[in-house]
Design a protein around this motif. Structure first.
Motif, PDB file in Angstrom:
ATOM      1  N   TYR A   1      42.474  89.686  85.225  1.00  0.00           N
ATOM      2  CA  TYR A   1      43.568  90.274  84.459  1.00  0.00           C
ATOM      3  C   TYR A   1      43.242  90.278  82.970  1.00  0.00           C
ATOM      4  O   TYR A   1      43.458  91.274  82.275  1.00  0.00           O
ATOM      5  CB  TYR A   1      44.868  89.521  84.713  1.00  0.00           C
ATOM      6  N   GLU A   2      42.714  89.169  82.487  1.00  0.00           N
ATOM      7  CA  GLU A   2      42.377  89.078  81.067  1.00  0.00           C
ATOM      8  C   GLU A   2      41.356  90.130  80.675  1.00  0.00           C
ATOM      9  O   GLU A   2      41.445  90.722  79.590  1.00  0.00           O
ATOM     10  CB  GLU A   2      41.840  87.683  80.749  1.00  0.00           C
ATOM     11  N   LEU A   3      40.406  90.387  81.544  1.00  0.00           N
ATOM     12  CA  LEU A   3      39.374  91.368  81.230  1.00  0.00           C
ATOM     13  C   LEU A   3      39.974  92.769  81.093  1.00  0.00           C
ATOM     14  O   LEU A   3      39.640  93.514  80.168  1.00  0.00           O
ATOM     15  CB  LEU A   3      38.291  91.360  82.304  1.00  0.00           C
ATOM     16  N   GLY A   4      40.887  93.123  82.000  1.00  0.00           N
ATOM     17  CA  GLY A   4      41.559  94.417  81.882  1.00  0.00           C
ATOM     18  C   GLY A   4      42.386  94.517  80.617  1.00  0.00           C
ATOM     19  O   GLY A   4      42.415  95.556  79.947  1.00  0.00           O
ATOM     20  N   ALA A   5      43.065  93.411  80.255  1.00  0.00           N
ATOM     21  CA  ALA A   5      43.868  93.398  79.031  1.00  0.00           C
ATOM     22  C   ALA A   5      42.981  93.511  77.792  1.00  0.00           C
ATOM     23  O   ALA A   5      43.323  94.203  76.825  1.00  0.00           O
ATOM     24  CB  ALA A   5      44.700  92.117  78.973  1.00  0.00           C
ATOM     25  N   LEU A   6      41.835  92.842  77.809  1.00  0.00           N
ATOM     26  CA  LEU A   6      40.903  92.931  76.684  1.00  0.00           C
ATOM     27  C   LEU A   6      40.395  94.354  76.497  1.00  0.00           C
ATOM     28  O   LEU A   6      40.258  94.830  75.358  1.00  0.00           O
ATOM     29  CB  LEU A   6      39.719  91.991  76.913  1.00  0.00           C
ATOM     30  N   LEU A   7      40.110  95.043  77.591  1.00  0.00           N
ATOM     31  CA  LEU A   7      39.673  96.437  77.510  1.00  0.00           C
ATOM     32  C   LEU A   7      40.720  97.297  76.830  1.00  0.00           C
ATOM     33  O   LEU A   7      40.408  98.123  75.966  1.00  0.00           O
ATOM     34  CB  LEU A   7      39.379  96.971  78.913  1.00  0.00           C
ATOM     35  N   ALA A   8      41.984  97.101  77.220  1.00  0.00           N
ATOM     36  CA  ALA A   8      43.067  97.895  76.642  1.00  0.00           C
ATOM     37  C   ALA A   8      43.231  97.614  75.152  1.00  0.00           C
ATOM     38  O   ALA A   8      43.381  98.543  74.344  1.00  0.00           O
ATOM     39  CB  ALA A   8      44.374  97.601  77.383  1.00  0.00           C
ATOM     40  N   LEU A   9      43.187  96.348  74.775  1.00  0.00           N
ATOM     41  CA  LEU A   9      43.362  95.981  73.372  1.00  0.00           C
ATOM     42  C   LEU A   9      42.223  96.509  72.513  1.00  0.00           C
ATOM     43  O   LEU A   9      42.448  97.083  71.443  1.00  0.00           O
ATOM     44  CB  LEU A   9      43.446  94.462  73.247  1.00  0.00           C
TER      45      LEU A   9
ATOM     46  N   GLN B   1      42.063  97.339  86.554  1.00  0.00           N
ATOM     47  CA  GLN B   1      42.647  98.617  86.147  1.00  0.00           C
ATOM     48  C   GLN B   1      44.152  98.466  85.932  1.00  0.00           C
ATOM     49  O   GLN B   1      44.721  99.005  84.977  1.00  0.00           O
ATOM     50  CB  GLN B   1      42.380  99.679  87.220  1.00  0.00           C
ATOM     51  N   HIS B   2      44.797  97.703  86.805  1.00  0.00           N
ATOM     52  CA  HIS B   2      46.238  97.450  86.685  1.00  0.00           C
ATOM     53  C   HIS B   2      46.549  96.704  85.392  1.00  0.00           C
ATOM     54  O   HIS B   2      47.487  97.065  84.664  1.00  0.00           O
ATOM     55  CB  HIS B   2      46.696  96.643  87.897  1.00  0.00           C
ATOM     56  N   ALA B   3      45.766  95.670  85.091  1.00  0.00           N
ATOM     57  CA  ALA B   3      45.973  94.906  83.859  1.00  0.00           C
ATOM     58  C   ALA B   3      45.765  95.785  82.637  1.00  0.00           C
ATOM     59  O   ALA B   3      46.508  95.687  81.649  1.00  0.00           O
ATOM     60  CB  ALA B   3      45.025  93.716  83.818  1.00  0.00           C
ATOM     61  N   TYR B   4      44.760  96.638  82.705  1.00  0.00           N
ATOM     62  CA  TYR B   4      44.481  97.576  81.620  1.00  0.00           C
ATOM     63  C   TYR B   4      45.691  98.474  81.365  1.00  0.00           C
ATOM     64  O   TYR B   4      46.147  98.643  80.218  1.00  0.00           O
ATOM     65  CB  TYR B   4      43.250  98.391  82.001  1.00  0.00           C
ATOM     66  N   GLN B   5      46.249  99.037  82.427  1.00  0.00           N
ATOM     67  CA  GLN B   5      47.395  99.949  82.285  1.00  0.00           C
ATOM     68  C   GLN B   5      48.647  99.209  81.832  1.00  0.00           C
ATOM     69  O   GLN B   5      49.414  99.719  80.998  1.00  0.00           O
ATOM     70  CB  GLN B   5      47.659 100.676  83.606  1.00  0.00           C
TER      71      GLN B   5
ATOM     72  N   ALA C   1      47.037 108.454  74.731  1.00  0.00           N
ATOM     73  CA  ALA C   1      46.228 109.382  75.532  1.00  0.00           C
ATOM     74  C   ALA C   1      46.343 109.030  77.007  1.00  0.00           C
ATOM     75  O   ALA C   1      46.634 107.882  77.376  1.00  0.00           O
ATOM     76  CB  ALA C   1      44.771 109.319  75.091  1.00  0.00           C
ATOM     77  N   ASN C   2      46.113 110.013  77.859  1.00  0.00           N
ATOM     78  CA  ASN C   2      46.145 109.780  79.297  1.00  0.00           C
ATOM     79  C   ASN C   2      44.917 108.980  79.707  1.00  0.00           C
ATOM     80  O   ASN C   2      43.788 109.386  79.464  1.00  0.00           O
ATOM     81  CB  ASN C   2      46.176 111.115  80.050  1.00  0.00           C
ATOM     82  N   ARG C   3      45.141 107.819  80.317  1.00  0.00           N
ATOM     83  CA  ARG C   3      44.042 106.985  80.767  1.00  0.00           C
ATOM     84  C   ARG C   3      44.270 106.603  82.237  1.00  0.00           C
ATOM     85  O   ARG C   3      44.172 105.443  82.622  1.00  0.00           O
ATOM     86  CB  ARG C   3      43.936 105.716  79.922  1.00  0.00           C
ATOM     87  N   SER C   4      44.574 107.581  83.064  1.00  0.00           N
ATOM     88  CA  SER C   4      44.866 107.298  84.462  1.00  0.00           C
ATOM     89  C   SER C   4      43.604 107.182  85.304  1.00  0.00           C
ATOM     90  O   SER C   4      43.622 106.634  86.398  1.00  0.00           O
ATOM     91  CB  SER C   4      45.764 108.395  85.049  1.00  0.00           C
ATOM     92  N   GLU C   5      42.482 107.703  84.801  1.00  0.00           N
ATOM     93  CA  GLU C   5      41.240 107.658  85.564  1.00  0.00           C
ATOM     94  C   GLU C   5      40.635 106.263  85.501  1.00  0.00           C
ATOM     95  O   GLU C   5      40.995 105.459  84.654  1.00  0.00           O
ATOM     96  CB  GLU C   5      40.246 108.695  85.030  1.00  0.00           C
ATOM     97  N   PRO C   6      39.699 105.931  86.416  1.00  0.00           N
ATOM     98  CA  PRO C   6      39.045 104.619  86.392  1.00  0.00           C
ATOM     99  C   PRO C   6      38.435 104.317  85.027  1.00  0.00           C
ATOM    100  O   PRO C   6      38.019 105.216  84.299  1.00  0.00           O
ATOM    101  CB  PRO C   6      37.964 104.750  87.475  1.00  0.00           C
ATOM    102  N   ILE C   7      38.343 103.046  84.695  1.00  0.00           N
ATOM    103  CA  ILE C   7      37.955 102.600  83.362  1.00  0.00           C
ATOM    104  C   ILE C   7      36.612 103.164  82.927  1.00  0.00           C
ATOM    105  O   ILE C   7      36.473 103.679  81.822  1.00  0.00           O
ATOM    106  CB  ILE C   7      37.938 101.058  83.312  1.00  0.00           C
ATOM    107  N   LEU C   8      35.604 103.095  83.774  1.00  0.00           N
ATOM    108  CA  LEU C   8      34.277 103.526  83.368  1.00  0.00           C
ATOM    109  C   LEU C   8      34.136 105.038  83.295  1.00  0.00           C
ATOM    110  O   LEU C   8      33.093 105.552  82.894  1.00  0.00           O
ATOM    111  CB  LEU C   8      33.213 102.955  84.321  1.00  0.00           C
TER     112      LEU C   8
END
Length: 408
Positions: free
Chosen positions: A20-28, A327-331, A362-369
């Motif tokens: 979860y932290e990794l997804g949150a870090l990506l978003a931040l 991906q969920h944490a990122y969103q 911006a729309n970021r619904s696609e997979p992270i990579l």
């Protein structure tokens, strides 16, 4: 006006929390304006958060760590952190405890025979046999070796003293119960990989980690976030990520989404809910104390919603589900940022940062990579892939220059 230091604190939470932290870090990191998380001055990590705090302090971007820990599931890759590394039985611990059993049995029998008819003396005498129970089921020494190799690569270091940024990894001294921040003066000679191993040694799962004649276990036993370590260092801005919160069933949830009572689903979920409730209550107490003790510091906390069923029920031992959770944490983090964009942006700008509204909305619904490439640091790649990537980057630069020449 002197710019005060910026800090990032990552709490513990086991494999689920780390993902979860990794997804949150990506978003931040994606929406920060005026700098990135790699530019922060202080990193604090506890338990699973220690992995990523150490990576960031070593210059590894969230995107690089995402590819390494989440997407790199090639069984032949030496860079992949496989789940099996965390689930290797602690055979050495088992053997040592088994070897002590005959001596303990002899001592217990001798003690009992001193007063064989004494009431309750039998149970009291043979209670010492519990000393033969292993202190951990799994051996995380292979994780320490993996991290030592990872942090010894060119451009990185396994030595706190060689880092460009301050890094503190918190563990608990088992014999005193005190929290110890490795990386502080007096403990900065301990290898970073060893400190991560100690900080993440959850009692019952992993044996205590011996360092300098002392034994250390998971840092979350004392506090959840240990943000005070950074605040005491003079951090004016602290961003914290806490991945574990107690689950609260949302009223009116559609029938197909309900999962029944937690009690119906067995001991594991009951213990999980109990553990989450305990550490979250300590988190709330800590946050209130930080506001009183450090009134000039700005603290931004990111954590899942209380009714986040996906975060609570996820199976972390599946690569596909780990991708789904990150991906969920990122969103979810992006959604929290959007909800409070004005307040967050105002606070961040006091510290030379801000929110990139175009990236945030911006729309970021696609997979992270599959997101459009940005100017953020690229993921760690194999030698051949990196050469191809650099060649394509150079080709793109040449084409862009030619296009500008044509337009003018």
């Amino acid at each position: 006006m002197t710019q005060r230091q910026k800090a990032l604190a990552l709490a513990g939470g086991g494999p689920v929390g780390g993902i979860y932290e990794l997804g949150a870090l990506l978003a931040l990191d994606e929406v920060l304006e005026g700098g990135s998380l790699l530019d922060f001055d202080i990193f604090v990590g506890v338990s699973s958060g220690a992995f990523f705090a150490a990576g960031l302090a070593n210059g590894m971007s969230p995107l690089a760590m995402y590819e390494l820990f989440i997407e790199n599931d090639d069984a032949g890759s030496t860079d992949a952190l496989e789940p099996e590394m965390l689930l290797r039985p602690a055979f050495g611990e088992f053997f040592q405890r088994l070897k002590s059993l005959p001596g303990l049995l002899w001592e217990a029998t001798a003690t009992y025979l001193e007063q064989p008819l004494s009431h309750g003396h039998f149970l009291e005498s043979f209670q010492r046999l519990s000393w033969a129970i292993p202190t951990g089921l799994f051996n995380n020494a292979s994780v320490e070796k993996y991290l030592a190799r990872l942090f010894s690569a060119p451009g990185r270091t396994n030595d706190f003293r060689q880092l460009k940024h301050k890094l503190f990894l918190v563990a608990t001294d088992l014999d005193s119960g005190d929290a110890v921040a490795f990386g502080a003066p007096g403990t900065d000679d301990v290898p970073i990989s060893r400190a991560v191993q100690a900080s993440a040694a959850l009692p019952g799962l992993f044996p205590p980690v011996p360092i300098g004649g002392r034994n250390y276990v998971d840092g979350v036993l004392r506090k959840t976030l240990h943000a005070s370590v950074a605040l005491k260092e003079g951090a004016g801005l602290l961003i914290g990520i806490n991945p574990l919160v107690p689950f609260r069933e949302r009223r009116g949830r559609p029938r197909h989404e309900t999962r029944g009572s937690l009690e119906d689903r067995g001991l594991a979920l009951v213990l999980s809910q109990t553990f989450r409730a305990i550490i979250h209550s300590r988190m709330q107490v800590g946050m209130a104390r930080y506001a009183a003790e450090y009134p000039d510091a700005d603290v931004l906390l990111f954590e899942p919603a209380r009714d986040d069923a996906k975060m609570f029920f996820i199976n972390v031992f599946s690569f596909s589900e780990r991708r789904e959770l990150s991906q969920h944490a990122y969103q979810q983090t992006r959604e929290q940022l959007r909800r409070h964009a004005d307040r967050y942006d105002a606070i961040l700008r006091q510290h030379g940062l801000g929110l990139n509204r175009n990236a945030l909305f911006a729309n970021r619904s696609e997979p992270i990579l599959e997101h459009p490439l940005s100017d953020r640091p690229r993921p760690s790649l194999t030698t051949v892939t990196k050469q191809l990537n650099d060649t394509l980057d150079h080709l793109q630069l040449v084409l862009e220059r030619q296009a500008k020449t044509v337009h003018w």
